[in-house]
Design a protein around this motif. Structure first.
Motif, PDB file in Angstrom:
ATOM      1  N   CYS A 129     -45.445  58.337  75.425  1.00  0.00           N
ATOM      2  CA  CYS A 129     -46.246  57.502  74.518  1.00  0.00           C
ATOM      3  C   CYS A 129     -45.457  57.133  73.267  1.00  0.00           C
ATOM      4  CB  CYS A 129     -47.526  58.238  74.124  1.00  0.00           C
ATOM      5  SG  CYS A 129     -48.683  58.492  75.480  1.00  0.00           S
ATOM      6  N   LEU A 130     -44.765  58.109  72.701  1.00  0.00           N
ATOM      7  CA  LEU A 130     -44.002  57.860  71.478  1.00  0.00           C
ATOM      8  C   LEU A 130     -42.889  56.849  71.711  1.00  0.00           C
ATOM      9  CD1 LEU A 130     -43.197  58.458  68.561  1.00  0.00           C
ATOM     10  CD2 LEU A 130     -41.990  60.491  69.380  1.00  0.00           C
ATOM     11  N   TYR A 131     -42.158  57.005  72.804  1.00  0.00           N
ATOM     12  CA  TYR A 131     -41.020  56.127  73.038  1.00  0.00           C
ATOM     13  C   TYR A 131     -41.447  54.725  73.488  1.00  0.00           C
ATOM     14  CZ  TYR A 131     -37.417  59.561  72.194  1.00  0.00           C
ATOM     15  OH  TYR A 131     -36.578  60.460  71.585  1.00  0.00           O
ATOM     16  N   ILE A 132     -42.564  54.618  74.198  1.00  0.00           N
ATOM     17  CA  ILE A 132     -43.058  53.281  74.528  1.00  0.00           C
ATOM     18  C   ILE A 132     -43.357  52.511  73.250  1.00  0.00           C
ATOM     19  CG2 ILE A 132     -45.058  52.013  75.420  1.00  0.00           C
ATOM     20  CD1 ILE A 132     -45.112  53.920  77.781  1.00  0.00           C
ATOM     21  N   ALA A 133     -44.073  53.154  72.328  1.00  0.00           N
ATOM     22  CA  ALA A 133     -44.433  52.490  71.079  1.00  0.00           C
ATOM     23  C   ALA A 133     -43.201  52.196  70.232  1.00  0.00           C
ATOM     24  CB  ALA A 133     -45.414  53.368  70.296  1.00  0.00           C
ATOM     25  N   TYR A 134     -42.349  53.187  70.074  1.00  0.00           N
ATOM     26  CA  TYR A 134     -41.170  53.028  69.213  1.00  0.00           C
ATOM     27  C   TYR A 134     -40.176  52.021  69.787  1.00  0.00           C
ATOM     28  CZ  TYR A 134     -36.796  54.191  66.867  1.00  0.00           C
ATOM     29  OH  TYR A 134     -35.604  54.113  66.185  1.00  0.00           O
ATOM     30  N   LEU A 135     -39.878  52.132  71.073  1.00  0.00           N
ATOM     31  CA  LEU A 135     -38.847  51.281  71.670  1.00  0.00           C
ATOM     32  C   LEU A 135     -39.294  49.835  71.844  1.00  0.00           C
ATOM     33  CD1 LEU A 135     -37.242  53.638  74.344  1.00  0.00           C
ATOM     34  CD2 LEU A 135     -36.282  52.875  72.168  1.00  0.00           C
ATOM     35  N   THR A 136     -40.590  49.599  71.897  1.00  0.00           N
ATOM     36  CA  THR A 136     -41.068  48.218  71.970  1.00  0.00           C
ATOM     37  C   THR A 136     -40.507  47.393  70.818  1.00  0.00           C
ATOM     38  OG1 THR A 136     -43.117  48.762  73.141  1.00  0.00           O
ATOM     39  CG2 THR A 136     -43.124  46.753  71.817  1.00  0.00           C
ATOM     40  N   PHE A 137     -40.515  47.970  69.629  1.00  0.00           N
ATOM     41  CA  PHE A 137     -40.053  47.239  68.446  1.00  0.00           C
ATOM     42  C   PHE A 137     -38.545  47.329  68.259  1.00  0.00           C
ATOM     43  CE2 PHE A 137     -44.449  48.581  67.668  1.00  0.00           C
ATOM     44  CZ  PHE A 137     -45.036  47.335  67.562  1.00  0.00           C
ATOM     45  N   GLN A 138     -37.914  48.280  68.921  1.00  0.00           N
ATOM     46  CA  GLN A 138     -36.467  48.390  68.860  1.00  0.00           C
ATOM     47  C   GLN A 138     -35.777  47.501  69.892  1.00  0.00           C
ATOM     48  OE1 GLN A 138     -34.300  50.339  66.917  1.00  0.00           O
ATOM     49  NE2 GLN A 138     -35.975  50.873  65.576  1.00  0.00           N
ATOM     50  N   THR A 139     -36.530  46.988  70.847  1.00  0.00           N
ATOM     51  CA  THR A 139     -35.912  46.243  71.944  1.00  0.00           C
ATOM     52  C   THR A 139     -36.508  44.849  72.118  1.00  0.00           C
ATOM     53  OG1 THR A 139     -37.447  47.327  73.496  1.00  0.00           O
ATOM     54  CG2 THR A 139     -35.291  48.355  73.193  1.00  0.00           C
ATOM     55  N   ILE A 140     -37.596  44.759  72.860  1.00  0.00           N
ATOM     56  CA  ILE A 140     -38.098  43.460  73.306  1.00  0.00           C
ATOM     57  C   ILE A 140     -38.827  42.681  72.225  1.00  0.00           C
ATOM     58  CG2 ILE A 140     -39.553  42.299  75.019  1.00  0.00           C
ATOM     59  CD1 ILE A 140     -39.260  44.719  76.798  1.00  0.00           C
ATOM     60  N   PHE A 141     -39.612  43.367  71.406  1.00  0.00           N
ATOM     61  CA  PHE A 141     -40.591  42.690  70.554  1.00  0.00           C
ATOM     62  C   PHE A 141     -39.977  41.623  69.652  1.00  0.00           C
ATOM     63  CE2 PHE A 141     -43.065  42.116  66.721  1.00  0.00           C
ATOM     64  CZ  PHE A 141     -44.328  41.868  67.216  1.00  0.00           C
ATOM     65  N   PHE A 142     -39.003  41.982  68.837  1.00  0.00           N
ATOM     66  CA  PHE A 142     -38.491  41.023  67.856  1.00  0.00           C
ATOM     67  C   PHE A 142     -37.671  39.909  68.497  1.00  0.00           C
ATOM     68  CE2 PHE A 142     -39.320  44.566  64.854  1.00  0.00           C
ATOM     69  CZ  PHE A 142     -40.168  43.875  64.002  1.00  0.00           C
ATOM     70  N   ASP A 143     -37.064  40.170  69.644  1.00  0.00           N
ATOM     71  CA  ASP A 143     -36.381  39.098  70.360  1.00  0.00           C
ATOM     72  C   ASP A 143     -37.384  38.034  70.798  1.00  0.00           C
ATOM     73  OD1 ASP A 143     -33.622  38.433  71.596  1.00  0.00           O
ATOM     74  OD2 ASP A 143     -35.019  38.108  73.253  1.00  0.00           O
ATOM     75  N   ARG A 144     -38.533  38.480  71.306  1.00  0.00           N
ATOM     76  CA  ARG A 144     -39.590  37.545  71.697  1.00  0.00           C
ATOM     77  C   ARG A 144     -40.286  36.934  70.483  1.00  0.00           C
ATOM     78  NH1 ARG A 144     -40.632  35.822  77.048  1.00  0.00           N
ATOM     79  NH2 ARG A 144     -39.981  37.441  78.510  1.00  0.00           N
ATOM     80  N   PHE A 145     -40.386  37.691  69.410  1.00  0.00           N
ATOM     81  CA  PHE A 145     -41.006  37.203  68.178  1.00  0.00           C
ATOM     82  C   PHE A 145     -40.216  36.023  67.629  1.00  0.00           C
ATOM     83  CE2 PHE A 145     -41.831  37.477  63.548  1.00  0.00           C
ATOM     84  CZ  PHE A 145     -43.217  37.467  63.552  1.00  0.00           C
ATOM     85  N   ILE A 146     -38.892  36.150  67.610  1.00  0.00           N
ATOM     86  CA  ILE A 146     -38.030  35.054  67.160  1.00  0.00           C
ATOM     87  C   ILE A 146     -38.198  33.833  68.056  1.00  0.00           C
ATOM     88  CG2 ILE A 146     -35.607  34.317  67.011  1.00  0.00           C
ATOM     89  CD1 ILE A 146     -34.931  37.143  66.055  1.00  0.00           C
ATOM     90  N   ALA A 147     -38.241  34.065  69.377  1.00  0.00           N
ATOM     91  CA  ALA A 147     -38.378  32.958  70.323  1.00  0.00           C
ATOM     92  C   ALA A 147     -39.744  32.288  70.213  1.00  0.00           C
ATOM     93  CB  ALA A 147     -38.160  33.474  71.742  1.00  0.00           C
ATOM     94  N   CYS A 148     -40.786  33.091  70.032  1.00  0.00           N
ATOM     95  CA  CYS A 148     -42.150  32.562  69.979  1.00  0.00           C
ATOM     96  C   CYS A 148     -42.343  31.616  68.797  1.00  0.00           C
ATOM     97  CB  CYS A 148     -43.147  33.721  69.906  1.00  0.00           C
ATOM     98  SG  CYS A 148     -44.883  33.208  69.910  1.00  0.00           S
ATOM     99  N   PHE A 149     -41.826  31.992  67.641  1.00  0.00           N
ATOM    100  CA  PHE A 149     -42.037  31.199  66.429  1.00  0.00           C
ATOM    101  C   PHE A 149     -40.804  30.384  66.041  1.00  0.00           C
ATOM    102  CE2 PHE A 149     -45.118  34.716  66.079  1.00  0.00           C
ATOM    103  CZ  PHE A 149     -46.285  33.972  65.932  1.00  0.00           C
ATOM    104  N   ARG A 150     -39.820  30.304  66.988  1.00  0.00           N
ATOM    105  CA  ARG A 150     -38.612  29.488  66.788  1.00  0.00           C
ATOM    106  C   ARG A 150     -37.960  29.801  65.440  1.00  0.00           C
ATOM    107  NH1 ARG A 150     -37.425  28.441  71.640  1.00  0.00           N
ATOM    108  NH2 ARG A 150     -35.993  26.798  70.957  1.00  0.00           N
ATOM    109  N   ILE A 151     -37.755  31.063  65.179  1.00  0.00           N
ATOM    110  CA  ILE A 151     -37.208  31.522  63.911  1.00  0.00           C
ATOM    111  C   ILE A 151     -35.683  31.382  63.921  1.00  0.00           C
ATOM    112  CG2 ILE A 151     -36.878  33.549  62.429  1.00  0.00           C
ATOM    113  CD1 ILE A 151     -39.595  34.553  63.480  1.00  0.00           C
ATOM    114  N   LYS A 152     -35.130  30.890  62.833  1.00  0.00           N
ATOM    115  CA  LYS A 152     -33.683  30.820  62.674  1.00  0.00           C
ATOM    116  C   LYS A 152     -33.204  32.151  62.085  1.00  0.00           C
ATOM    117  CE  LYS A 152     -32.951  26.572  64.049  1.00  0.00           C
ATOM    118  NZ  LYS A 152     -32.129  26.297  65.258  1.00  0.00           N
ATOM    119  N   GLY A 153     -32.706  33.016  62.926  1.00  0.00           N
ATOM    120  CA  GLY A 153     -32.291  34.333  62.459  1.00  0.00           C
ATOM    121  C   GLY A 153     -31.775  35.175  63.606  1.00  0.00           C
ATOM    122  N   ASN A 154     -31.823  36.503  63.444  1.00  0.00           N
ATOM    123  CA  ASN A 154     -31.356  37.409  64.480  1.00  0.00           C
ATOM    124  C   ASN A 154     -32.159  38.704  64.448  1.00  0.00           C
ATOM    125  OD1 ASN A 154     -29.802  39.325  62.591  1.00  0.00           O
ATOM    126  ND2 ASN A 154     -28.835  37.349  62.158  1.00  0.00           N
TER     127      ASN A 154
END
Length: 440
Positions: A329-354
């Motif tokens: 449970c801990l690693y699912i929650a923690y790793l979501t934001f360390q891996t997939i989430f922000f990559d998709r967040f940037i793509a979803c809102f077309r953010i210029k960044g990394n």
């Protein structure tokens, strides 16, 4: 046409094996330079009246915190051609610090761990920068993320094995393991350096990744301030809990009658489960659907963690079962934001960044919390068993994060819906203003 499709799929598979394998092994080897000391108990030692292991852990994390702070700028602005040099320099400095830990006399050798943490604090962001912004980043990030789970147990188990079976001194054990890992880590860095640049299809699906200067970082944060603030608070608590588990698991659970490889066995199962879960998102083309699914999984994990921690005695779980559930449970929650989430967040809102910008911030805030917690516990001399303390923390973190992430999911969906409505409105306005686009 069919042959072209097969060739494309084959090239994607080779990229996953190449980039994903190198990323996974890279961060696993980073752990070999950072975490083996956690297998030692350092019984009977103190540093200025503080428990020696707590002092070593706090000192190393303090170096890590400082690296994360400067990493907000360094990783955000790190250019492609400078990544490998930064990577190798950091790895060598970390091993030199471990040698210093073995050479210097205890307890003052603890100071060497500050430089170890300082050297490795930006490695996650550097490794991620090689693989972000690609069509298959979900798969690559999953492999990178689970390395954190897998390598944590492996590092502890190798540390126990080196001390128990090879009779290596507990102060030299980290340097020995790090010395074996260093040349392999440099090789993995070279393989990451040789990766091809993202394709045009990658850019269309996941947005082009660019460096962020100070003004760009400021504007990006202000644009998504409510969402990011809640995410940072939640990640702050998750990272503190994860760090307590990793660094003091040998104190939380009695290992006297257990195999040296128990940690590796449990973390291997957790690793495979998370890898299977996260890898499935490579088939999700919609970024907003991916974000909503990820938030749902995180919220469910936090609820489960809180429930198991609060009802531990009533559930009467075996220690190994408890460890597996809490870790998953801990690693699912923690790793979501360390891996997939922000990559998709940037793509979803077309953010210029990394992605490195986001991860450096959440890590800096989180490790500040770990240092504060350890310092407070030691200086105020809390009289509490490690197992009870961890269970209380896990319940609190799970409950609070459930609320925070539910609000975040709502805000993300509202922001996405508002953006879509504005796009539709602007499109209709263009048709009105430019009659040549109208049809009769």
């Amino acid at each position: 046409m069919e042959k072209a499709t097969k060739n494309k799929r084959m090239s994607e598979l080779l990229l996953i094996l190449w980039a994903g394998g190198a990323a996974l092994l890279s961060y696993s080897l980073v752990y070999a330079l950072r975490k083996p000391y956690t297998a030692a108990s350092f019984e009977g030692l103190t540093l200025f009246g503080t428990d020696y292991k707590v002092a070593v852990t706090t000192i190393q994390i303090l170096g890590y915190v400082i690296a994360k702070f400067f990493g907000i700028k360094l990783i955000s602005e790190l250019k492609r051609e400078n990544r490998f040099r930064f990577f190798v320099t950091s790895a060598i400095m970390a091993e030199v610090a471990l040698i210093g830990f073995g050479v210097l006399s205890a307890p003052y050798n603890a100071a060497a761990m500050f430089f170890n943490g300082l050297s490795l604090g930006c490695m996650w962001g550097v490794i991620f920068s090689f693989i972000e912004g690609r069509k298959v980043t979900d798969m690559l990030a999953s492999l990178l993320g689970v390395s954190m789970v897998f390598s944590s147990g492996i590092a502890k188990s190798f540390g126990l094995f080196a001390m128990n079976e090879l009779n290596i001194d507990q102060f030299w054990m980290p340097a020995v393991i790090g010395g074996v890992a260093l040349p392999l880590l440099v090789l993995m860095g070279y393989l990451l350096k040789r990766l091809p640049s993202p394709t045009q299809e990658d850019i269309e699906l996941r947005n082009e990744r660019v460096v962020l200067d100070s003004e760009g970082r400021r504007r990006l944060f202000l644009s998504f301030a409510p969402i990011l603030t809640l995410l940072f608070i939640g990640n702050f608590m998750l990272l503190v809990l994860r760090d307590i588990k990793e660094d003091f698991l040998v104190l939380i659970l009695d290992m006297s009658n257990q195999s040296s490889w128990l940690f590796a066995q449990v973390d291997t199962i957790v690793t495979l489960a998370i890898l299977a879960l996260f890898s499935a998102f490579v088939f999700f083309r919609s970024n907003i659907k991916t974000l909503m699914c990820l938030m749902g999984i995180v919220i469910l994990s936090c609820i489960t963690m809180a429930y198991v921690s609060f009802n531990y005695k009533a559930l009467d779980l075996q220690p190994v079962v408890w460890l597996f559930i809490e870790s998953l449970c801990l690693y699912i929650a923690y790793l979501t934001f360390q891996t997939i989430f922000f990559d998709r967040f940037i793509a979803c809102f077309r953010i210029k960044g990394n992605v490195g910008f986001f991860i450096a911030i959440i890590d800096f805030i989180g490790y500040m919390g770990t240092v504060t917690l350890l310092s407070t516990k030691e200086f105020l001399n809390f009289d509490m068993e490690w197992f009870d303390m961890f269970n209380h923390m896990a319940f609190f973190v799970g409950a609070v994060c459930t609320v925070l992430f539910t609000i975040v999911a709502t805000l993300i969906y509202k922001r996405y819906s508002l953006n879509n409505r504005n796009k539709t409105k602007n499109s209709k306005m263009d048709l009105f203003i430019n009659p040549q686009y109208n049809t009769i």
